[in-house]
Design a protein around this motif. Structure first.
Motif, PDB file in Angstrom:
ATOM      1  N   ALA A   1      13.517  22.543  21.549  1.00 49.87           N
ATOM      2  CA  ALA A   1      13.539  22.000  23.391  1.00 49.87           C
ATOM      3  C   ALA A   1      12.581  22.870  24.027  1.00 49.87           C
ATOM      4  O   ALA A   1      11.643  22.799  24.916  1.00 49.87           O
ATOM      5  CB  ALA A   1      14.984  21.512  23.776  1.00 49.87           C
ATOM      6  N   ARG A   2      12.587  24.234  23.825  1.00 49.01           N
ATOM      7  CA  ARG A   2      11.962  24.898  24.349  1.00 49.01           C
ATOM      8  C   ARG A   2       9.864  24.506  24.060  1.00 49.01           C
ATOM      9  O   ARG A   2       8.968  24.920  24.788  1.00 49.01           O
ATOM     10  CB  ARG A   2      11.844  26.646  24.247  1.00 49.01           C
ATOM     11  N   ILE A   3       9.473  24.079  23.123  1.00 50.39           N
ATOM     12  CA  ILE A   3       8.314  24.628  22.503  1.00 50.39           C
ATOM     13  C   ILE A   3       8.220  22.995  23.336  1.00 50.39           C
ATOM     14  O   ILE A   3       7.961  21.929  23.378  1.00 50.39           O
ATOM     15  CB  ILE A   3       8.754  23.955  20.984  1.00 50.39           C
ATOM     16  N   ARG A   4       6.451  23.294  23.465  1.00 50.57           N
ATOM     17  CA  ARG A   4       5.380  22.037  24.454  1.00 50.57           C
ATOM     18  C   ARG A   4       4.593  21.191  23.916  1.00 50.57           C
ATOM     19  O   ARG A   4       3.772  22.463  23.812  1.00 50.57           O
ATOM     20  CB  ARG A   4       5.518  22.629  26.026  1.00 50.57           C
TER      21      ARG A   4
ATOM     22  N   TYR B   1       7.223  21.691   8.770  1.00 50.47           N
ATOM     23  CA  TYR B   1       8.523  20.950   9.141  1.00 50.47           C
ATOM     24  C   TYR B   1       9.273  21.595   8.978  1.00 50.47           C
ATOM     25  O   TYR B   1       8.769  23.290   8.117  1.00 50.47           O
ATOM     26  CB  TYR B   1       8.575  20.261   7.790  1.00 50.47           C
ATOM     27  N   TYR B   2      10.402  22.009   9.235  1.00 51.45           N
ATOM     28  CA  TYR B   2      11.547  23.087   9.508  1.00 51.45           C
ATOM     29  C   TYR B   2      13.092  21.946   9.982  1.00 51.45           C
ATOM     30  O   TYR B   2      12.876  21.281  10.249  1.00 51.45           O
ATOM     31  CB  TYR B   2      11.498  23.307  11.088  1.00 51.45           C
TER      32      TYR B   2
ATOM     33  N   ARG C   1       9.462  18.053  13.261  1.00 49.71           N
ATOM     34  CA  ARG C   1       7.911  18.155  12.185  1.00 49.71           C
ATOM     35  C   ARG C   1       7.177  19.038  13.848  1.00 49.71           C
ATOM     36  O   ARG C   1       7.272  18.674  14.608  1.00 49.71           O
ATOM     37  CB  ARG C   1       7.538  16.547  12.090  1.00 49.71           C
ATOM     38  N   LEU C   2       6.369  19.358  13.888  1.00 52.20           N
ATOM     39  CA  LEU C   2       5.408  20.201  14.505  1.00 52.20           C
ATOM     40  C   LEU C   2       4.123  20.170  14.364  1.00 52.20           C
ATOM     41  O   LEU C   2       3.432  20.085  12.880  1.00 52.20           O
ATOM     42  CB  LEU C   2       5.352  21.813  14.583  1.00 52.20           C
ATOM     43  N   CYS C   3       3.145  19.064  14.650  1.00 57.21           N
ATOM     44  CA  CYS C   3       2.072  18.828  14.359  1.00 57.21           C
ATOM     45  C   CYS C   3       0.883  19.589  15.059  1.00 57.21           C
ATOM     46  O   CYS C   3       0.794  19.457  16.485  1.00 57.21           O
ATOM     47  CB  CYS C   3       1.576  17.400  14.123  1.00 57.21           C
ATOM     48  N   TYR C   4      -0.372  19.618  14.469  1.00 59.79           N
ATOM     49  CA  TYR C   4      -1.528  20.524  15.702  1.00 59.79           C
ATOM     50  C   TYR C   4      -2.478  19.776  14.998  1.00 59.79           C
ATOM     51  O   TYR C   4      -3.107  19.492  14.233  1.00 59.79           O
ATOM     52  CB  TYR C   4      -1.608  23.026  14.708  1.00 59.79           C
ATOM     53  N   VAL C   5      -3.522  20.516  15.832  1.00 60.28           N
ATOM     54  CA  VAL C   5      -5.013  19.863  16.579  1.00 60.28           C
ATOM     55  C   VAL C   5      -5.914  21.181  17.128  1.00 60.28           C
ATOM     56  O   VAL C   5      -5.589  20.975  17.985  1.00 60.28           O
ATOM     57  CB  VAL C   5      -5.326  18.157  16.928  1.00 60.28           C
TER      58      VAL C   5
ATOM     59  N   LEU D   1      -0.535  22.529  19.776  1.00 61.42           N
ATOM     60  CA  LEU D   1       0.545  21.604  19.294  1.00 61.42           C
ATOM     61  C   LEU D   1       0.244  20.005  20.091  1.00 61.42           C
ATOM     62  O   LEU D   1      -0.151  19.866  20.848  1.00 61.42           O
ATOM     63  CB  LEU D   1       1.970  22.473  20.040  1.00 61.42           C
ATOM     64  N   ALA D   2       0.103  19.385  19.009  1.00 54.89           N
ATOM     65  CA  ALA D   2      -0.553  17.879  19.625  1.00 54.89           C
ATOM     66  C   ALA D   2       0.860  17.190  19.876  1.00 54.89           C
ATOM     67  O   ALA D   2       0.607  15.574  19.870  1.00 54.89           O
ATOM     68  CB  ALA D   2      -1.444  17.674  18.955  1.00 54.89           C
ATOM     69  N   GLY D   3       1.707  17.209  18.674  1.00 48.19           N
ATOM     70  CA  GLY D   3       2.793  16.167  18.485  1.00 48.19           C
ATOM     71  C   GLY D   3       3.893  17.089  18.042  1.00 48.19           C
ATOM     72  O   GLY D   3       4.237  18.258  17.178  1.00 48.19           O
ATOM     73  N   LYS D   4       5.166  17.162  18.614  1.00 46.62           N
ATOM     74  CA  LYS D   4       6.654  17.292  17.823  1.00 46.62           C
ATOM     75  C   LYS D   4       7.702  15.873  18.098  1.00 46.62           C
ATOM     76  O   LYS D   4       7.612  14.834  18.632  1.00 46.62           O
ATOM     77  CB  LYS D   4       7.339  18.332  18.874  1.00 46.62           C
ATOM     78  N   ALA D   5       8.469  16.400  16.997  1.00 40.20           N
ATOM     79  CA  ALA D   5       9.164  14.539  16.437  1.00 40.20           C
ATOM     80  C   ALA D   5      10.546  15.618  15.592  1.00 40.20           C
ATOM     81  O   ALA D   5      10.439  16.255  14.531  1.00 40.20           O
ATOM     82  CB  ALA D   5       8.996  13.480  15.689  1.00 40.20           C
TER      83      ALA D   5
END
Length: 536
Positions: A469-472, A508-509, A521-525, A529-533
């Protein structure tokens, strides 16, 4: 020679059989080389040659060769060799410690090899499973077969030994029967000869007889004494020291025995207040009274004898007591001791001749070499009782025994052959138990180890919900790394949607410890960090 030829033929056939997988899997047309084939064939020949005298080193060499072809130990080229040499190591090796050291060293070496080659824990688990199924299990089967063969061989050896000893049983039984006959001669004939000498002594002193008759009676007394001495010598030759005391039943009761002694001229009294005991105790009781009367007639001529038989709870007590020996013709210097005097069937007649001194009565039970009391003690012991003899304060002699009314039945000892066969059977049962529970224990330990490693690995990839939840979105990888666990999952889990287009990388974690999904799932560009879900 035939045995050696069979062993060589077996080794050659084993080597040819183990070479077949090497030839099939190391063929140059199948990605191998003739060098690998030559090395494998030569190493297998060396292992077969070592297998007769050094089965555990042969197994160790096979394990090393298998590990060089794969860290999982299970290789198509050498799995058959592992099974074969594992079985032969258990079948041929007497000791178990070398094999146990090998089984302990292989996991350690495999772990080091996995770490050096960059393998995963799954490779090490596969090595442990291959070790348990392809090496340890055949080794245990070989141990069981070895124990079973030992049982069969022990049975045949015991049968052969029993057959050889059977020929000596008849001779041994004849010797034992001679010993029993000797004991009966000592017990019965010795008693009768003592009474005969006593009666002859009474006739020798009878004033109603003339000198010729008295001289004849004296010769009869001396002949009885000589016969007693010769009987003692013969008994010493016939009787074996390690034989049991004879247990032949008496021909008369205690009352009849005392009456016969009284008729021979002895002053005997009987106090009998006991019921008849068991057969074994009755035999021993008769012998105690007979031995006491015989000793009194031989070593205390003219002395009164008291026989007391009484019953206590569970036991019968018998006591034969005689006073100091009175003077008689048979108790002088140079004359055979042990001959009393009596006048016909009347009370004993005393004369001026010196009798057996009270001090000499201390050894009254041993004057004949002690054979009587020794055999009597053995008979009483077999009946479950105890025997005592002592010199009385008046200089006489007392012989007493305590006999149980119902002596316990003796428990026959198991023959040595039966004990050895039972020991061999227990060893086989233990070998069979080990062949069953050791593989099960290894599999259980392997399962627990795999479960522990799996839990540890899952914990290493678990992302706490608070940290997620702290990740933006928009944070750099370095800022996001402060909230992430040490490791991430290897690739996208099944049943999880594919990554959105345009992403450089998606990690993935685990979102839960005990399930594969849901996951984060954390995606990077471009390093952000470009997206999390949360998926699943």
């Amino acid at each position: 020679m035939r045995e050696a030829a069979r062993e060589r033929a077996f080794d050659v056939l084993l080597w040819l059989l183990l070479c077949v997988p090497v030839l099939l899997t190391s063929d140059p047309d199948d990605g191998g080389s003739w060098t690998q084939v030559a090395v494998g064939v030569a190493l297998l020949a060396l292992c077969v040659a070592l297998g007769r005298r050094r089965p555990v080193p042969a197994l160790a060499l096979t394990v090393v060769v298998s590990l060089t072809h794969g860290t999982e130990l299970f290789t198509p080229s050498y799995v058959l060799a592992l099974v074969a040499f594992g079985y032969l190591a258990g079948r041929r090796e007497e000791r178990t410690r070398p094999a146990l050291w090998l089984f302990g060293a292989v996991p350690v070496a495999g772990l080091v090899l996995v770490l050096v080659t960059g393998g995963t824990p799954a490779h090490w688990f596969a090595l442990l499973l291959s070790l348990a199924l392809a090496v340890v299990a055949p080794w245990l089967i070989g141990r069981y077969v070895r124990q079973y063969d030992r049982l069969v061989r022990s049975g045949w050896e015991l049968a052969d030994r029993m057959e050889r000893e059977h020929a000596a049983v008849a001779d041994r039984e004849r010797l034992r029967e001679r010993s029993r006959i000797a004991g009966d001669m000592h017990d019965s004939l010795g008693h009768d000869l003592a009474l005969l000498a006593l009666r002859a002594g009474a006739l020798e002193l009878d004033p109603a007889l003339g000198p010729e008759q008295q001289r004849a009676a004296g010769e009869l007394r001396r002949a009885a004494a000589d016969a007693t001495a010769r009987l003692r010598d013969i008994i010493g030759v016939l009787r074996e020291g390690d034989d049991e005391a004879p247990v032949a039943p008496p021909d008369e009761t205690v009352a009849e025995l005392v009456a016969r002694a009284r008729a021979s001229g002895m002053a005997v009294t009987l106090a009998d207040a006991a019921e008849p005991p068991s057969e074994m105790a009755a035999r021993a009781l008769h012998r105690v009274v007979q031995e006491g009367l015989t000793n009194a007639a031989k070593h205390a001529p003219g002395a009164p004898v008291a026989v007391v038989v009484e019953r206590d709870p569970g036991v019968v007590r018998v006591r034969v007591t005689n006073g100091p020996g009175g003077p008689g013709p048979g108790a002088g210097p140079g004359r055979e001791p042990g001959h009393g005097s009596a006048r016909g069937d009347a009370a004993p007649v005393t004369t001026a001749s010196s009798g057996l001194a009270p001090s000499g009565l201390a050894s009254s039970g041993l004057a004949s070499g002690g054979a009587g009391l020794v055999g009597l003690d053995e008979r009483v012991r077999l009946a479950g009782g105890s025997l005592r003899h002592r010199t009385t304060a008046e200089g006489g002699f007392a012989l007493s025994a305590v006999l149980p009314l119902r002596p316990p039945a003796p428990r026959p000892a198991a023959p040595r052959s039966a004990r050895e066969l039972d020991l061999a059977r227990r060893q086989v049962r233990r070998g069979l138990a080990r062949a069953i529970w050791i593989p099960l224990a290894l599999l259980a330990a392997l399962g627990l180890l795999m479960a522990g490693v799996a839990l540890y690995t899952q914990h290493q990839t678990y992302l706490e919900p608070e940290d997620y939840a702290r990740i933006r979105v928009g944070q750099t990888r370095a800022e996001v790394a402060g909230y992430l666990p040490d490791r991430h999952l290897d690739g996208r889990p099944q049943r999880v949607p594919v990554e959105p287009p345009g992403m450089d990388e998606c990690l993935y974690y685990r979102a839960t410890m005990l399930a594969a999904i849901p996951v984060y799932r954390l995606c990077y560009v471009d390093g952000r960090l470009a997206g999390k879900a949360e998926l699943g």
